[in-house]
Design an enzyme around this catalytic site. Structure first.
Site, PDB file in Angstrom:
ATOM      1  N   LYS A  76       0.823  -1.185   0.000  1.00  0.00           N
ATOM      2  CA  LYS A  76       0.000   0.000   0.000  1.00  0.00           C
ATOM      3  C   LYS A  76       0.869   1.251   0.000  1.00  0.00           C
ATOM      4  O   LYS A  76       0.426   2.327  -0.339  1.00  0.00           O
ATOM      5  CB  LYS A  76      -0.884   0.006   1.260  1.00  0.00           C
ATOM      6  CG  LYS A  76      -1.739  -1.223   1.390  1.00  0.00           C
ATOM      7  CD  LYS A  76      -2.374  -1.274   2.787  1.00  0.00           C
ATOM      8  CE  LYS A  76      -3.160  -2.584   2.891  1.00  0.00           C
ATOM      9  NZ  LYS A  76      -3.282  -3.001   4.303  1.00  0.00           N
ATOM     10  N   GLU A 132       7.671   2.520  -5.721  1.00  0.00           N
ATOM     11  CA  GLU A 132       7.805   1.956  -4.371  1.00  0.00           C
ATOM     12  C   GLU A 132       7.917   3.066  -3.334  1.00  0.00           C
ATOM     13  O   GLU A 132       8.350   4.171  -3.653  1.00  0.00           O
ATOM     14  CB  GLU A 132       9.096   1.123  -4.304  1.00  0.00           C
ATOM     15  CG  GLU A 132       8.886  -0.373  -4.266  1.00  0.00           C
ATOM     16  CD  GLU A 132       8.326  -0.898  -2.949  1.00  0.00           C
ATOM     17  OE1 GLU A 132       7.642  -0.155  -2.222  1.00  0.00           O
ATOM     18  OE2 GLU A 132       8.576  -2.077  -2.654  1.00  0.00           O
ATOM     19  N   ASP A 133       7.569   2.739  -2.106  1.00  0.00           N
ATOM     20  CA  ASP A 133       7.757   3.720  -1.031  1.00  0.00           C
ATOM     21  C   ASP A 133       9.221   3.776  -0.593  1.00  0.00           C
ATOM     22  O   ASP A 133       9.781   4.846  -0.403  1.00  0.00           O
ATOM     23  CB  ASP A 133       6.830   3.421   0.167  1.00  0.00           C
ATOM     24  CG  ASP A 133       6.902   1.975   0.667  1.00  0.00           C
ATOM     25  OD1 ASP A 133       7.663   1.155   0.095  1.00  0.00           O
ATOM     26  OD2 ASP A 133       6.188   1.668   1.637  1.00  0.00           O
ATOM     27  N   ASP A 135      14.796  -0.983   0.908  1.00  0.00           N
ATOM     28  CA  ASP A 135      15.523  -1.203   2.149  1.00  0.00           C
ATOM     29  C   ASP A 135      16.561  -2.308   1.899  1.00  0.00           C
ATOM     30  O   ASP A 135      17.627  -2.036   1.359  1.00  0.00           O
ATOM     31  CB  ASP A 135      14.485  -1.566   3.222  1.00  0.00           C
ATOM     32  CG  ASP A 135      15.057  -1.683   4.618  1.00  0.00           C
ATOM     33  OD1 ASP A 135      16.113  -1.087   4.872  1.00  0.00           O
ATOM     34  OD2 ASP A 135      14.449  -2.361   5.452  1.00  0.00           O
ATOM     35  N   PHE A 186      14.031   3.639  11.004  1.00  0.00           N
ATOM     36  CA  PHE A 186      12.702   3.180  10.609  1.00  0.00           C
ATOM     37  C   PHE A 186      11.791   4.393  10.487  1.00  0.00           C
ATOM     38  O   PHE A 186      11.588   5.136  11.437  1.00  0.00           O
ATOM     39  CB  PHE A 186      12.129   2.179  11.607  1.00  0.00           C
ATOM     40  CG  PHE A 186      10.937   1.470  11.032  1.00  0.00           C
ATOM     41  CD1 PHE A 186      11.097   0.400  10.162  1.00  0.00           C
ATOM     42  CD2 PHE A 186       9.649   1.910  11.327  1.00  0.00           C
ATOM     43  CE1 PHE A 186       9.990  -0.225   9.596  1.00  0.00           C
ATOM     44  CE2 PHE A 186       8.540   1.287  10.762  1.00  0.00           C
ATOM     45  CZ  PHE A 186       8.720   0.209   9.899  1.00  0.00           C
ATOM     46  N   ARG A 196       0.500   5.931   7.657  1.00  0.00           N
ATOM     47  CA  ARG A 196       0.689   6.095   6.203  1.00  0.00           C
ATOM     48  C   ARG A 196       0.213   7.474   5.746  1.00  0.00           C
ATOM     49  O   ARG A 196       0.711   8.031   4.781  1.00  0.00           O
ATOM     50  CB  ARG A 196      -0.110   5.039   5.436  1.00  0.00           C
ATOM     51  CG  ARG A 196       0.384   3.608   5.630  1.00  0.00           C
ATOM     52  CD  ARG A 196      -0.322   2.692   4.636  1.00  0.00           C
ATOM     53  NE  ARG A 196      -0.190   1.285   4.959  1.00  0.00           N
ATOM     54  CZ  ARG A 196       0.866   0.533   4.635  1.00  0.00           C
ATOM     55  NH1 ARG A 196       1.879   1.050   3.978  1.00  0.00           N
ATOM     56  NH2 ARG A 196       0.904  -0.742   4.965  1.00  0.00           N
TER      57      ARG A 196
HETATM   58  P1  IMP Z   1      12.900  -4.554   1.437  1.00  0.00           P
HETATM   59  O1  IMP Z   1      12.382  -5.779   0.772  1.00  0.00           O
HETATM   60  O2  IMP Z   1      13.696  -4.865   2.668  1.00  0.00           O
HETATM   61  O3  IMP Z   1      13.645  -3.622   0.504  1.00  0.00           O
HETATM   62  O4  IMP Z   1      11.660  -3.794   2.050  1.00  0.00           O
HETATM   63  C1  IMP Z   1      10.742  -3.200   1.287  1.00  0.00           C
HETATM   64  C2  IMP Z   1       9.484  -2.919   2.070  1.00  0.00           C
HETATM   65  O5  IMP Z   1       9.715  -2.926   3.492  1.00  0.00           O
HETATM   66  C3  IMP Z   1       9.004  -1.541   1.750  1.00  0.00           C
HETATM   67  O6  IMP Z   1       8.173  -1.540   0.627  1.00  0.00           O
HETATM   68  C4  IMP Z   1       8.294  -1.161   3.031  1.00  0.00           C
HETATM   69  O7  IMP Z   1       6.947  -1.600   2.978  1.00  0.00           O
HETATM   70  C5  IMP Z   1       9.007  -1.888   4.133  1.00  0.00           C
HETATM   71  N1  IMP Z   1       9.972  -1.005   4.843  1.00  0.00           N
HETATM   72  C6  IMP Z   1      11.312  -1.010   4.767  1.00  0.00           C
HETATM   73  N2  IMP Z   1      11.860  -0.052   5.529  1.00  0.00           N
HETATM   74  C7  IMP Z   1      10.827   0.592   6.112  1.00  0.00           C
HETATM   75  C8  IMP Z   1      10.746   1.720   7.007  1.00  0.00           C
HETATM   76  O8  IMP Z   1      11.723   2.349   7.430  1.00  0.00           O
HETATM   77  N3  IMP Z   1       9.492   2.089   7.384  1.00  0.00           N
HETATM   78  C9  IMP Z   1       8.366   1.450   6.949  1.00  0.00           C
HETATM   79  N4  IMP Z   1       8.400   0.412   6.093  1.00  0.00           N
HETATM   80  C10 IMP Z   1       9.623  -0.015   5.684  1.00  0.00           C
HETATM   81 MG    MG Z   2       5.189  -1.871   4.097  1.00  0.00          MG
END
Ligand code: IMP
Ligand code: MG
Length: 175
Positions: free
Chosen positions: A41, A97-98, A101, A150, A163
Site C-alpha cells: 500500500k 515503491e515507497d 531497504d 525506521f 501512512r
Molecule cells: P525490502 O524488501 O527490505 O527492501 O523492504 C521493502 C518494504 O519494506 C518496503 O516496501 C516497506 O513496505 C518496508 N519497509 C522497509 N523499511 C521501512 C521503514 O523504514 N518504514 C516502513 N516500512 C519499511
Molecule cells: Mg510496508
C-alpha cells in the site's frame, strides 16, 4: 514500547523532491507512454503525487506484495497478495515503491516483471536506505536517500499506522 515520531522530511520538501523526480522522468521518456506499477500500500501516496507532474500517456496498475510482518525487520519472504490487472507486455514500466531497504522485495519483483516481456522496466522510489541493502538492487529514480532509521509517513507504515502523515518521520523508541 513507548515511541514518538521525529520529523525527517517536511511536507514541502517531500513535494519538491517528488517534482524533481517527475522532471527527470519527463526528460528521460520525452512524452512516451508509461505504465506506472504501484506497489501497495506504501507506494500509493508517492504514485498520486508523482503522477500529477508526469507528461505523456500515463496508465497505472497495482500490485500488492508482503515482505514484512508486523514488526520493523524484513522476514525475507515475498508473497504476491494481488497481481496486476493488465498485461505489461511491450509497455514502458516504472515500478513505484515507497522505500528500498534490503532490496529483497524488489529483486524478486523486478525479475517477475521482466519475465512478462515489457519494453522496459525501471524502478522509482520515494526513499532509499542503501545502508541496509543485501540484494544488488539500485533504483533508477530516488527522491530521497535516508539513513538507517525506521520511517513512517507519506505511505510508510508502522504496524499499518501513519501512512497518512503528509511528512516523513523517524520512529524513535523511548527507553
Ligand atoms: P525490502 O524488501 O527490505 O527492501 O523492504 C521493502 C518494504 O519494506 C518496503 O516496501 C516497506 O513496505 C518496508 N519497509 C522497509 N523499511 C521501512 C521503514 O523504514 N518504514 C516502513 N516500512 C519499511
Ligand atoms: Mg510496508
Amino acid at each position: 514500547m513507548a515511541y514518538h515520531i521525529e520529523k525527517l522530511i517536511d511536507e514541502r520538501e517531500v513535494i519538491e523532491g517528488i517534482k524533481k523526480v517527475a522532471e527527470k522522468i519527463n526528460r528521460d521518456y520525452q512524452g512516451k507512454s508509461i505504465r506506472l506499477v504501484c506497489i501497495l500500500k506504501g507506494g500509493v501516496f508517492f504514485l498520486t503525487e508523482l503522477s500529477k507532474y508526469l507528461e505523456g500517456n500515463i496508465t497505472i496498475d497495482f500490485m500488492s506484495v508482503s515482505s514484512y510482518g508486523a514488526g520493523t525487520v524484513s522476514s525475507g519472504i515475498v508473497k504476491i497478495i494481488k497481481d496486476l490487472d493488465e498485461s505489461i507486455e511491450g509497455e514502458n514500466v516504472i515500478v513505484i515503491e515507497d522505500i528500498v531497504d534490503t532490496g529483497n522485495t524488489l529483486s524478486y519483483l523486478l525479475e517477475l516483471l521482466r519475465d512478462r516481456k515489457p519494453a522496459s522496466v525501471k524502478l522509482c522510489t520515494l526513499l532509499d536506505k542503501p545502508s541496509r541493502r543485501t540484494k544488488d538492487i539500485q533504483a533508477d529514480y530516488v527522491a530521497f536517500t535516508i539513513p538507517d532509521k525506521f520511517v513512517v509517513g507519506f505511505g510508510l507504515d508502522y504496524d499499518q499506522c501513519y501512512r497518512n502523515l503528509p511528512y516523513v518521520g523517524v520512529v524513535e523508541f523511548d527507553d
